[in-house]
Design an enzyme around this catalytic site. Structure first.
Site, PDB file in Angstrom:
ATOM      1  CG  ASP A  35      -2.070   0.998   1.076  1.00 43.50           C
ATOM      2  OD1 ASP A  35      -3.219   0.536   0.936  1.00 43.50           O
ATOM      3  OD2 ASP A  35      -1.815   2.225   1.073  1.00 43.50           O
ATOM      4  CB  ILE A  36       0.812   4.266  -2.159  1.00 43.54           C
ATOM      5  CG1 ILE A  36       1.902   5.186  -2.687  1.00 43.54           C
ATOM      6  CG2 ILE A  36      -0.468   5.025  -1.849  1.00 43.54           C
ATOM      7  CD1 ILE A  36       1.572   5.800  -4.036  1.00 43.54           C
ATOM      8  CG  ASN A  90     -12.425  -0.243   3.800  1.00 46.80           C
ATOM      9  OD1 ASN A  90     -12.783  -0.741   4.860  1.00 46.80           O
ATOM     10  ND2 ASN A  90     -11.255   0.367   3.655  1.00 46.80           N
ATOM     11  N   GLY A  96     -15.488   3.443   3.656  1.00 43.37           N
ATOM     12  CA  GLY A  96     -14.105   3.878   3.487  1.00 43.37           C
ATOM     13  C   GLY A  96     -13.442   3.440   2.202  1.00 43.37           C
ATOM     14  CD  GLN A  97     -14.796   0.022  -2.809  1.00 43.34           C
ATOM     15  OE1 GLN A  97     -16.011  -0.060  -2.561  1.00 43.34           O
ATOM     16  NE2 GLN A  97     -14.207  -0.698  -3.749  1.00 43.34           N
ATOM     17  CB  SER A  98     -10.462   5.732  -1.452  1.00 37.22           C
ATOM     18  OG  SER A  98      -9.335   4.897  -1.291  1.00 37.22           O
ATOM     19  CG  HIS A 103      -8.727  -2.801  -2.517  1.00 33.45           C
ATOM     20  ND1 HIS A 103      -9.671  -2.106  -3.242  1.00 33.45           N
ATOM     21  CD2 HIS A 103      -8.542  -2.088  -1.375  1.00 33.45           C
ATOM     22  CE1 HIS A 103     -10.040  -1.024  -2.569  1.00 33.45           C
ATOM     23  NE2 HIS A 103      -9.371  -0.995  -1.424  1.00 33.45           N
ATOM     24  CG  HIS A 105      -6.931  -2.577   2.997  1.00 28.19           C
ATOM     25  ND1 HIS A 105      -6.161  -1.452   2.801  1.00 28.19           N
ATOM     26  CD2 HIS A 105      -8.143  -2.286   2.466  1.00 28.19           C
ATOM     27  CE1 HIS A 105      -6.876  -0.517   2.189  1.00 28.19           C
ATOM     28  NE2 HIS A 105      -8.084  -1.007   1.972  1.00 28.19           N
TER      29      HIS A 105
HETATM   30  P1  AMP Z   1      -9.683   1.742   0.150  1.00 26.54           P
HETATM   31  O1  AMP Z   1      -9.620   3.166   0.664  1.00 26.54           O
HETATM   32  O2  AMP Z   1     -10.171   0.731   1.124  1.00 26.54           O
HETATM   33  O3  AMP Z   1     -10.410   1.687  -1.175  1.00 26.54           O
HETATM   34  O4  AMP Z   1      -8.173   1.319  -0.139  1.00 26.54           O
HETATM   35  C1  AMP Z   1      -7.436   1.841  -1.193  1.00 26.54           C
HETATM   36  C2  AMP Z   1      -6.004   1.761  -0.815  1.00 26.54           C
HETATM   37  O5  AMP Z   1      -5.213   1.938  -1.974  1.00 26.54           O
HETATM   38  C3  AMP Z   1      -5.551   2.835   0.180  1.00 26.54           C
HETATM   39  O6  AMP Z   1      -5.054   2.211   1.359  1.00 26.54           O
HETATM   40  C4  AMP Z   1      -4.478   3.599  -0.583  1.00 26.54           C
HETATM   41  O7  AMP Z   1      -3.406   4.022   0.251  1.00 26.54           O
HETATM   42  C5  AMP Z   1      -4.039   2.593  -1.613  1.00 26.54           C
HETATM   43  N1  AMP Z   1      -3.471   3.149  -2.825  1.00 26.54           N
HETATM   44  C6  AMP Z   1      -3.949   4.185  -3.559  1.00 26.54           C
HETATM   45  N2  AMP Z   1      -3.160   4.391  -4.632  1.00 26.54           N
HETATM   46  C7  AMP Z   1      -2.163   3.469  -4.573  1.00 26.54           C
HETATM   47  C8  AMP Z   1      -1.032   3.162  -5.388  1.00 26.54           C
HETATM   48  N3  AMP Z   1      -0.763   3.855  -6.502  1.00 26.54           N
HETATM   49  N4  AMP Z   1      -0.221   2.156  -5.005  1.00 26.54           N
HETATM   50  C9  AMP Z   1      -0.484   1.449  -3.877  1.00 26.54           C
HETATM   51  N5  AMP Z   1      -1.541   1.671  -3.075  1.00 26.54           N
HETATM   52  C10 AMP Z   1      -2.371   2.668  -3.417  1.00 26.54           C
END
Ligand code: AMP
Ligand code: ZN
Length: 117
Positions: A35-36, A90, A96-98, A103, A105
């Site tokens: 995760d970034i 999420n 909290g899904q962004s 995916h 975690h």
């Molecule tokens: P969620 O908010 O549950 O949808 O998780 C999305 C996750 O993707 C977050 O923890 C972000 O930090 C991660 N993320 C977003 N962009 C990247 C990226 N380019 N490389 C790795 N992780 C990422």
């Protein structure tokens, strides 16, 4: 090859190598990468290569990749020497899904609280 990918999706771009990522493991169905923005000393994501929006879109036609994701979680945690960990997915913005690509975690290396916030 990946007919069910979404060209506008961040994680589909990671699958295709269009966006760099710290990949830990990949096979024909799944990718695991760090995760970034890690929320624990160990924090990686496991995703199916095919675009599935969230847990809410899992069905009988696509669920085999989900079981593979969990096989990958077990394999990668073992390889990293992690025995205690939390798996989170999420589903939807209120949860909290962004990134709208399924995916999981995997978080480890610190005490976890319950219930999650
Ligand atoms: P969620 O908010 O549950 O949808 O998780 C999305 C996750 O993707 C977050 O923890 C972000 O930090 C991660 N993320 C977003 N962009 C990247 C990226 N380019 N490389 C790795 N992780 C990422
Ligand atoms: Zn996608």
């Amino acid at each position: 090859m990946f007919q069910t990918q979404n060209p506008d999706c961040l994680f589909c771009k990671i699958v295709k190598g269009e966006i760099p990522s710290k990949i830990i493991y990949k096979d024909e169905k799944c990718v695991a990468f760090h995760d970034i923005d890690p929320q624990a000393p160990t924090h990686f994501l496991v995703i199916p290569k095919v675009h599935i929006g969230s847990c809410g879109e899992i069905n009988g036609a696509n669920s085999l990749v989900v079981s593979r994701c969990f096989e990958v979680i077990a394999k990668v945690t073992k390889e990293l020497g992690v025995t205690d960990f939390r798996v989170v997915s999420n589903c939807g913005s209120q949860a909290g899904q962004s990134v709208p690509h399924l995916h999981f975690h995997v978080l480890a290396g610190r005490d976890m609280t319950w219930p999650p916030g």
